[in-house]
Design an enzyme around this catalytic site. Sequence first.
Site, PDB file in Angstrom:
ATOM      1  N   ASP A 240      -2.564  -2.187 -26.641  1.00  0.00           N
ATOM      2  CA  ASP A 240      -3.117  -3.166 -26.290  1.00  0.00           C
ATOM      3  C   ASP A 240      -4.523  -3.207 -25.654  1.00  0.00           C
ATOM      4  O   ASP A 240      -4.630  -3.724 -24.440  1.00  0.00           O
ATOM      5  CB  ASP A 240      -2.175  -3.640 -25.252  1.00  0.00           C
ATOM      6  CG  ASP A 240      -1.906  -5.245 -24.819  1.00  0.00           C
ATOM      7  OD1 ASP A 240      -2.836  -5.891 -25.533  1.00  0.00           O
ATOM      8  OD2 ASP A 240      -1.318  -5.681 -23.688  1.00  0.00           O
TER       9      ASP A 240
ATOM     10  N   GLU B  36       2.456  -8.828 -14.102  1.00  0.00           N
ATOM     11  CA  GLU B  36       3.676  -9.310 -14.772  1.00  0.00           C
ATOM     12  C   GLU B  36       4.781  -9.007 -13.970  1.00  0.00           C
ATOM     13  O   GLU B  36       5.739  -9.911 -13.807  1.00  0.00           O
ATOM     14  CB  GLU B  36       4.050  -8.169 -16.000  1.00  0.00           C
ATOM     15  CG  GLU B  36       5.593  -7.887 -16.484  1.00  0.00           C
ATOM     16  CD  GLU B  36       6.117  -9.228 -17.396  1.00  0.00           C
ATOM     17  OE1 GLU B  36       5.375 -10.176 -17.366  1.00  0.00           O
ATOM     18  OE2 GLU B  36       7.284  -8.982 -17.704  1.00  0.00           O
TER      19      GLU B  36
ATOM     20  N   ILE C 184      -5.324 -10.003  -5.177  1.00  0.00           N
ATOM     21  CA  ILE C 184      -6.338 -10.137  -6.168  1.00  0.00           C
ATOM     22  C   ILE C 184      -6.246 -10.452  -7.595  1.00  0.00           C
ATOM     23  O   ILE C 184      -6.923 -10.669  -8.433  1.00  0.00           O
ATOM     24  CB  ILE C 184      -7.415  -8.627  -6.127  1.00  0.00           C
ATOM     25  CG1 ILE C 184      -6.419  -7.782  -6.480  1.00  0.00           C
ATOM     26  CG2 ILE C 184      -8.164  -8.554  -5.023  1.00  0.00           C
ATOM     27  CD1 ILE C 184      -7.232  -6.370  -6.703  1.00  0.00           C
TER      28      ILE C 184
HETATM   29  P1  AMP Z   1      -2.356  -6.081 -14.477  1.00  0.00           P
HETATM   30  O1  AMP Z   1      -1.088  -6.311 -13.880  1.00  0.00           O
HETATM   31  O2  AMP Z   1      -2.857  -4.571 -14.313  1.00  0.00           O
HETATM   32  O3  AMP Z   1      -2.769  -6.775 -15.909  1.00  0.00           O
HETATM   33  O4  AMP Z   1      -3.260  -6.762 -13.307  1.00  0.00           O
HETATM   34  C1  AMP Z   1      -3.385  -7.962 -13.234  1.00  0.00           C
HETATM   35  C2  AMP Z   1      -4.860  -8.318 -12.343  1.00  0.00           C
HETATM   36  O5  AMP Z   1      -5.064  -7.616 -11.358  1.00  0.00           O
HETATM   37  C3  AMP Z   1      -6.019  -7.954 -13.294  1.00  0.00           C
HETATM   38  O6  AMP Z   1      -6.403  -8.736 -14.400  1.00  0.00           O
HETATM   39  C4  AMP Z   1      -7.196  -7.781 -12.383  1.00  0.00           C
HETATM   40  O7  AMP Z   1      -7.761  -8.894 -12.144  1.00  0.00           O
HETATM   41  C5  AMP Z   1      -6.571  -7.378 -11.108  1.00  0.00           C
HETATM   42  N1  AMP Z   1      -6.497  -5.639 -11.155  1.00  0.00           N
HETATM   43  C6  AMP Z   1      -5.580  -4.858 -11.527  1.00  0.00           C
HETATM   44  N2  AMP Z   1      -5.702  -3.555 -11.072  1.00  0.00           N
HETATM   45  C7  AMP Z   1      -6.913  -3.602 -10.448  1.00  0.00           C
HETATM   46  C8  AMP Z   1      -7.703  -2.650  -9.862  1.00  0.00           C
HETATM   47  N3  AMP Z   1      -7.474  -1.245  -9.966  1.00  0.00           N
HETATM   48  N4  AMP Z   1      -8.876  -3.073  -9.141  1.00  0.00           N
HETATM   49  C9  AMP Z   1      -9.050  -4.308  -9.211  1.00  0.00           C
HETATM   50  N5  AMP Z   1      -8.368  -5.428  -9.747  1.00  0.00           N
HETATM   51  C10 AMP Z   1      -7.385  -4.908 -10.383  1.00  0.00           C
END
Ligand code: AMP
Length: 733
Positions: free
Chosen positions: A496, A381, A377
């Site tokens: 952030d 990083e 989804i």
């Molecule tokens: P992050 O590494 O936390 O920035 O996550 C990258 C992307 O994954 C985010 O921009 C969301 O689109 C998706 N994502 C992260 N955590 C979740 C979650 N708990 N539920 C749904 N999508 C998520």
Amino acid sequence: MLLPAMAIVRVRAHTVCRAGFFRSVLQTPACSKCPPHSFTRVQGSVACTCEEGYYRRDSDPPNMACTRPPSAPRNAISNVNETSVFLEWAVPEETGGRKDVSYNILCRKISVDSRHYEECDSTVRFLPQRNSLRNNSVMVADLLAHTNYTFEVEAVNGVSELINPGRQFVSLNVTTNQAAPSPVSVVRKGNSGKNSISVLWQEPDRPNGIILEYEIKYFEKDQETSYTIIKCKETELLADGLKPSSVYIFQIRARTSAGYGGFSRRFEFKTSPYFCSTPTVAASSDRSQVPIVAVAITVGVILLALVTGLLLSGRRCGYSKAKQEPDEEKIHFHNGHIMYPGVRTYIDPHTYEDPNQAVHEFAKEIDVSCITIERVIGAGEFGEVCSGPLRLPGKKEFPVAIKTLKAGYTERQRRDFLGEASIMGQFDHPNIIHLEGVVTKTKPVMIITEYMENGSLDTFLKKNDGQFTVIQLVGMLRGMASGMRYLSDIGYVHRDLAARNILVNSNLVCKVSDFGLSRVLEDDAEAAYTTRGGKIPIRWTAPEAIAFRKFTSASDVWSYGIAMWEVMSYGERPYWEMSNQDVIKAVEESYRLPGPMDCPVVLYHLMMACWQKDRNSRPKFEEIVCLLDKLIRNPSSLKALVNSSHRVSNLVEPGSLREASGYQSIEEWLNGIKMGRYVELFMDSGYTSVEVVSHMTVDDLRRVGVNLAGHQKKIINSIQEMRVSLVNNTIPI
Ligand code: AMP
């Protein structure tokens, strides 16, 4: 009829049993052979004698074999889980010829001086019971942590008690693990005033270690979404800043090096009515000393008064300030909360020498077999972000997000990746993304969180441009503010905060996410290197944090204002395509973002309050939540929308807009922004030069004939950009 029968009895009574046989008086007149393991060497015996080592209970019939105690149970094993032990064994090889074998457990623990073993005390629980167990297992619970125990599993049967001594048992030595303290069970109310309640409690029955601190959570009854958390080392607390004549719920838990124990049950205590006067912390008098400094060039006096009025009405919602410097750690009174000097409520995982210990203190290890990865989804990083169901034993399956650590990671990457879980695991709030657990024992390493169906807020808003009611948008802002209030209350500075780091679920509930250690800003594409070497998302960051790294909850409030602006403009990029350097300069010169189109004035003024240069004058998250609650309760306060005069009032008046914008004519400008179709309409309506256009409002655009909201927005934004260029041209670099 009776006589013949009696005669028969008499006749048979004359039969004398030979040796090895007996005839019980109560039984049939025939002689019976002595049952196994018994004998008689004389004639006419009425019972047989048990062989040596064999016994007969009084209740055993004489024709039953003599029996003996069972041998010891076999193959005993123990399974330790924190302070519980599961004991299991096999039936004895020799049951002694009886069917009534059962088991008794003897529990001994090593004494405090470690010299000898003593009987376990009565608080230890045995499930299903301690004695006369018919099954081959028992669960022993509520033992002390880190303690050596010896358990003897004794097999007994109906004749065991006839021999003394001669216990048949198997013994097991067990050492319990580290365990969290048991819940605090005794809590009582001390003195209470109209604004305060003093609460006292006793150490938990089983501390399972040295108690490092207590966490006290309290909230007004039926207002659970707004609560206060306080940490302290003592076993009493004065909760202040409460409402008179109101019931408050208190829950307390203890923390040892093994982590937090469970919360106590809820205790309800009431403040005194108004007529009881008790000295309270001077919040309201302080309030008057705190000026609400609006950015002078921006805010209309009347509308400012509206915001101020809303902010100040009600004690808990008022601007309040401690007598000390608000950034000092030694704040005793803060937004109606008592804070204990020097006690940080959020534990920085950096303080752990071994990062793995921090992860396992704050995050639950999940077995990889409970997780099914269904789809990717997003990209994080450290690796892909996936979703799929989580099936925990004994629980209904539910969807989760699964963050993975890509193969070939360095030790530092692993530590930083799991650092987020160590932080997230300490939070417990409906507007903070919830950590389910981590997978560290198998690869890939994973962080499992609740699943947020609508993904990140910025993308979600862009996809649904113009689709929400103002109340829905304010609801999102309220959720973000409530999550941030929780973080600031426990001493966590996010650094952030931005719409991209807010996640949205299917009910439009917004939750703060993206927590990290040093890498917090490194993985944000928006973060740019500053001259001092750090990486900072310039557009979202308060000037003092950019200039000298002063990151505080007040700088988070600045970022919150920018995130508010993003929400109200449906995911517009703050400061559009201005360069980071230009943003820094513009902000330094008091330039502020204009109110987004159709944004309620009161919200724009809240944004402006968040962007005050003096960080101590910015509202606290507590106050922001209060204001938003009032707006939601009173939607008519959201009716007045930002119009053009407000949209431009924060900008320096243009000198030569044409020069600054780089456009020579209306035609060039509109073609440049792909709105060439309106050139004729503009000309026909008298908007013939860039200078004239610079004063246009949304209403003017409608009058000209630009009716599509998307086009209105594009044109207004372009006008704003021209103004920004102008501002930058006038700022000395
Ligand atoms: P992050 O590494 O936390 O920035 O996550 C990258 C992307 O994954 C985010 O921009 C969301 O689109 C998706 N994502 C992260 N955590 C979740 C979650 N708990 N539920 C749904 N999508 C998520």
